[in-house]
Design a protein around this motif. Structure first.
Motif, PDB file in Angstrom:
ATOM      1  N   ARG A  72      42.463 -16.822  20.340  1.00 46.76           N
ATOM      2  CA  ARG A  72      42.397 -15.394  20.630  1.00 46.76           C
ATOM      3  C   ARG A  72      42.502 -15.104  22.127  1.00 46.76           C
ATOM      4  N   TRP A  73      41.812 -15.912  22.975  1.00 48.03           N
ATOM      5  CA  TRP A  73      41.857 -15.662  24.417  1.00 48.03           C
ATOM      6  C   TRP A  73      43.248 -15.914  24.971  1.00 48.03           C
ATOM      7  N   LEU A  74      43.968 -16.908  24.422  1.00 51.70           N
ATOM      8  CA  LEU A  74      45.321 -17.166  24.899  1.00 51.70           C
ATOM      9  C   LEU A  74      46.227 -15.996  24.560  1.00 51.70           C
ATOM     10  N   ALA A  75      46.054 -15.456  23.366  1.00 46.74           N
ATOM     11  CA  ALA A  75      46.864 -14.297  22.987  1.00 46.74           C
ATOM     12  C   ALA A  75      46.615 -13.143  23.953  1.00 46.74           C
ATOM     13  N   LEU A  76      45.355 -12.919  24.293  1.00 51.59           N
ATOM     14  CA  LEU A  76      45.018 -11.859  25.245  1.00 51.59           C
ATOM     15  C   LEU A  76      45.580 -12.180  26.619  1.00 51.59           C
TER      16      LEU A  76
ATOM     17  N   ALA B  90      52.332 -18.020  40.303  1.00 52.98           N
ATOM     18  CA  ALA B  90      51.992 -16.817  39.532  1.00 52.98           C
ATOM     19  C   ALA B  90      53.249 -16.161  38.972  1.00 52.98           C
ATOM     20  N   ARG B  91      54.312 -16.126  39.767  1.00 55.95           N
ATOM     21  CA  ARG B  91      55.578 -15.564  39.263  1.00 55.95           C
ATOM     22  C   ARG B  91      56.093 -16.401  38.089  1.00 55.95           C
ATOM     23  N   HIS B  92      55.993 -17.714  38.234  1.00 58.11           N
ATOM     24  CA  HIS B  92      56.425 -18.611  37.150  1.00 58.11           C
ATOM     25  C   HIS B  92      55.581 -18.375  35.899  1.00 58.11           C
ATOM     26  N   GLN B  93      54.272 -18.205  36.064  1.00 52.61           N
ATOM     27  CA  GLN B  93      53.391 -17.957  34.918  1.00 52.61           C
ATOM     28  C   GLN B  93      53.766 -16.653  34.208  1.00 52.61           C
ATOM     29  N   ARG B  94      54.100 -15.622  34.970  1.00 53.99           N
ATOM     30  CA  ARG B  94      54.513 -14.358  34.338  1.00 53.99           C
ATOM     31  C   ARG B  94      55.782 -14.563  33.515  1.00 53.99           C
ATOM     32  N   GLU B  95      56.715 -15.330  34.076  1.00 52.86           N
ATOM     33  CA  GLU B  95      57.955 -15.616  33.341  1.00 52.86           C
ATOM     34  C   GLU B  95      57.648 -16.403  32.071  1.00 52.86           C
ATOM     35  N   LEU B  96      56.771 -17.385  32.185  1.00 57.74           N
ATOM     36  CA  LEU B  96      56.406 -18.198  31.024  1.00 57.74           C
ATOM     37  C   LEU B  96      55.701 -17.359  29.972  1.00 57.74           C
ATOM     38  N   ALA B  97      54.815 -16.464  30.389  1.00 56.21           N
ATOM     39  CA  ALA B  97      54.142 -15.576  29.444  1.00 56.21           C
ATOM     40  C   ALA B  97      55.165 -14.700  28.727  1.00 56.21           C
ATOM     41  N   GLY B  98      56.161 -14.239  29.457  1.00 59.54           N
ATOM     42  CA  GLY B  98      57.227 -13.449  28.839  1.00 59.54           C
ATOM     43  C   GLY B  98      58.007 -14.259  27.823  1.00 59.54           C
TER      44      GLY B  98
ATOM     45  N   THR C 194      52.028 -25.176  27.553  1.00 58.00           N
ATOM     46  CA  THR C 194      52.407 -25.260  28.965  1.00 58.00           C
ATOM     47  C   THR C 194      51.733 -24.155  29.759  1.00 58.00           C
ATOM     48  N   TYR C 195      51.722 -22.945  29.217  1.00 56.66           N
ATOM     49  CA  TYR C 195      51.078 -21.810  29.881  1.00 56.66           C
ATOM     50  C   TYR C 195      49.586 -22.082  30.070  1.00 56.66           C
ATOM     51  N   THR C 196      48.915 -22.537  29.025  1.00 58.21           N
ATOM     52  CA  THR C 196      47.474 -22.789  29.080  1.00 58.21           C
ATOM     53  C   THR C 196      47.140 -23.862  30.108  1.00 58.21           C
ATOM     54  N   GLU C 197      47.900 -24.947  30.106  1.00 57.35           N
ATOM     55  CA  GLU C 197      47.647 -26.018  31.075  1.00 57.35           C
ATOM     56  C   GLU C 197      47.900 -25.546  32.503  1.00 57.35           C
ATOM     57  N   ALA C 198      48.925 -24.735  32.678  1.00 56.19           N
ATOM     58  CA  ALA C 198      49.224 -24.214  34.009  1.00 56.19           C
ATOM     59  C   ALA C 198      48.127 -23.267  34.494  1.00 56.19           C
ATOM     60  N   GLU C 199      47.517 -22.526  33.585  1.00 55.33           N
ATOM     61  CA  GLU C 199      46.412 -21.633  33.971  1.00 55.33           C
ATOM     62  C   GLU C 199      45.244 -22.438  34.531  1.00 55.33           C
ATOM     63  N   ARG C 200      44.964 -23.584  33.951  1.00 57.86           N
ATOM     64  CA  ARG C 200      43.891 -24.441  34.479  1.00 57.86           C
ATOM     65  C   ARG C 200      44.224 -24.902  35.896  1.00 57.86           C
ATOM     66  N   THR C 201      45.471 -25.283  36.110  1.00 55.33           N
ATOM     67  CA  THR C 201      45.917 -25.704  37.432  1.00 55.33           C
ATOM     68  C   THR C 201      45.800 -24.549  38.422  1.00 55.33           C
ATOM     69  N   LEU C 202      46.146 -23.371  37.977  1.00 57.08           N
ATOM     70  CA  LEU C 202      46.086 -22.191  38.846  1.00 57.08           C
ATOM     71  C   LEU C 202      44.655 -21.915  39.290  1.00 57.08           C
ATOM     72  N   ARG C 203      43.699 -22.048  38.390  1.00 57.74           N
ATOM     73  CA  ARG C 203      42.293 -21.832  38.767  1.00 57.74           C
ATOM     74  C   ARG C 203      41.880 -22.795  39.870  1.00 57.74           C
ATOM     75  N   TYR C 204      42.309 -24.042  39.766  1.00 60.42           N
ATOM     76  CA  TYR C 204      42.009 -25.019  40.810  1.00 60.42           C
ATOM     77  C   TYR C 204      42.705 -24.634  42.114  1.00 60.42           C
ATOM     78  N   ALA C 205      43.970 -24.265  42.031  1.00 60.08           N
ATOM     79  CA  ALA C 205      44.736 -23.916  43.230  1.00 60.08           C
ATOM     80  C   ALA C 205      44.126 -22.722  43.956  1.00 60.08           C
ATOM     81  N   CYS C 206      43.554 -21.789  43.216  1.00 59.83           N
ATOM     82  CA  CYS C 206      42.942 -20.607  43.835  1.00 59.83           C
ATOM     83  C   CYS C 206      41.754 -20.976  44.718  1.00 59.83           C
ATOM     84  N   GLU C 207      41.150 -22.116  44.467  1.00 57.30           N
ATOM     85  CA  GLU C 207      40.003 -22.543  45.268  1.00 57.30           C
ATOM     86  C   GLU C 207      40.404 -23.158  46.609  1.00 57.30           C
TER      87      GLU C 207
END
Length: 192
Positions: A3-7, A118-126, A156-169
């Motif tokens: 459900r959270w991934l869908a959101l 982030a741009r890549h993630q938006r494209e992947l979400a699309g 791929t999107y979900t795994e990249a989100e985890r990487t993004l959280r780390y990168a933000c730090e």
């Protein structure tokens, strides 16, 4: 799909970041492109820190991203210890200026990488949303391949989100390390 991934796929990550900010900044931390000297050391050194070989060497030791805060602070303390009063007053502010410059350069590179990501993630979400639409409209015989493509893209999107959280730090950690360096350099200054 959870459900959270869908959101997450329906709401771009940038929408969860700061309001009215950079649409390519997905991090929860406020975007600070450049750390100002005044924030950490109002009377930072004047002059070219690179022109002082000892300072340039110190900055080269403490500035790389791989250097832990405690290692950098120890290097600063070791650098300052043998200096006389006049040299401390002249060189320590220059060392801060060098650390600030190098930290801002590193943070700038990381921030740009995060924006590209982030741009890549938006494209992947699309792409995931597009595959979901195709799945809904696909005849039963075409669904298996689409389901596999959708599952791969969603994973791929979900795994990249985890990487993004780390990168933000990373920019936050670089800024915190710079703050520790500023405190160590100021502590090594002789009283006036």
């Amino acid at each position: 799909m959870t459900r959270w991934l869908a959101l997450a796929l329906l709401v771009p990550a940038a929408a969860w970041a700061q309001p009215k900010g950079d649409p390519d900044w997905p991090c929860p931390q406020r975007l600070v492109p450049v750390v100002s000297a005044a924030a950490l050391w109002p009377e930072a050194g004047e002059g070219d820190w690179r022109a002082e070989p000892d300072v340039a060497t110190l900055v080269g030791r403490i500035a790389p991203r791989a250097v832990e805060e405690r290692e950098g602070v120890a290097a600063i303390e070791g650098f300052a210890a043998p200096l006389g009063v006049d040299r401390r007053r002249r060189l320590l502010p220059l060392a801060f200026a060098g650390a600030l410059e190098e930290t801002n350069a590193q943070r700038g590179q990381v921030i740009e990488q995060i924006r590209r990501f982030a741009r890549h993630q938006r494209e992947l979400a699309g792409r995931v949303r597009g595959l979901e639409a195709e799945l809904r409209a696909a005849p039963p015989e075409a669904r298996e391949e689409l389901e596999q493509r959708h599952a791969f893209a969603a994973k791929t999107y979900t795994e990249a989100e985890r990487t993004l959280r780390y990168a933000c730090e990373v920019p936050v950690r670089l800024e915190a390390r710079l703050g520790a360096y500023a405190r160590a350099l100021r502590a090594a200054l002789p009283p006036e």
